[in-house]
Design a protein around this motif. Structure first.
Motif, PDB file in Angstrom:
ATOM      1  N   THR A  35       0.838  -1.197   0.000  1.00 21.11           N
ATOM      2  CA  THR A  35       0.000   0.000   0.000  1.00 21.11           C
ATOM      3  C   THR A  35       0.875   1.250   0.000  1.00 21.11           C
ATOM      4  O   THR A  35       1.734   1.416   0.859  1.00 21.11           O
ATOM      5  CB  THR A  35      -0.917   0.017   1.235  1.00 21.11           C
ATOM      6  N   THR A  38      -3.300   5.728   1.422  1.00 18.92           N
ATOM      7  CA  THR A  38      -4.551   5.365   2.070  1.00 18.92           C
ATOM      8  C   THR A  38      -5.436   6.602   2.108  1.00 18.92           C
ATOM      9  O   THR A  38      -4.986   7.669   2.529  1.00 18.92           O
ATOM     10  CB  THR A  38      -4.281   4.881   3.511  1.00 18.92           C
ATOM     11  N   GLU A  45      -2.963   9.697   2.825  1.00 18.84           N
ATOM     12  CA  GLU A  45      -1.791   9.477   3.672  1.00 18.84           C
ATOM     13  C   GLU A  45      -0.860   8.540   2.914  1.00 18.84           C
ATOM     14  O   GLU A  45      -1.245   7.432   2.540  1.00 18.84           O
ATOM     15  CB  GLU A  45      -2.219   8.839   4.985  1.00 18.84           C
ATOM     16  N   GLU A  47       2.384   6.074   2.403  1.00 17.46           N
ATOM     17  CA  GLU A  47       3.220   5.146   3.161  1.00 17.46           C
ATOM     18  C   GLU A  47       4.672   5.231   2.717  1.00 17.46           C
ATOM     19  O   GLU A  47       5.571   5.032   3.511  1.00 17.46           O
ATOM     20  CB  GLU A  47       2.707   3.709   2.989  1.00 17.46           C
TER      21      GLU A  47
END
Length: 62
Positions: A35, A38, A45, A47
Motif C-alpha cells: 500500500t 490510504t 496518507e 506510506e
C-alpha cells in the motif's frame, strides 16, 4: 484541477509511482503490491517517501 499528483517511492521495492494526492481508494504498488496511499477523506496518507510533486501540465490550443 483541485489536487496534485505526487511521485511516491515504494518502501519495499523502491519502485517510483505517480499517485493522486486526494486518492479516494487505497493505492498499491504496481510491482510488489504494498500500500502506497490510504484515503483519509481529504489528502491521502502516503506510506512511501514522496519524492516530487508532478507539475500540472496545460495543453495549449494550436
Amino acid at each position: 484541477m483541485a489536487g496534485n499528483f505526487y511521485n511516491v517511492q515504494c518502501p519495499d521495492c523502491e519502485n517510483e509511482q505517480v499517485v493522486f494526492g486526494k486518492a479516494s481508494t487505497e493505492v498499491s504498488c504496481a510491482v510488489c503490491g504494498v500500500t502506497l496511499a490510504t484515503p483519509t477523506g481529504g489528502k491521502a496518507e502516503f506510506e512511501g517517501e514522496v519524492l516530487d510533486v508532478v507539475e500540472n501540465r496545460t495543453v495549449e490550443a494550436e
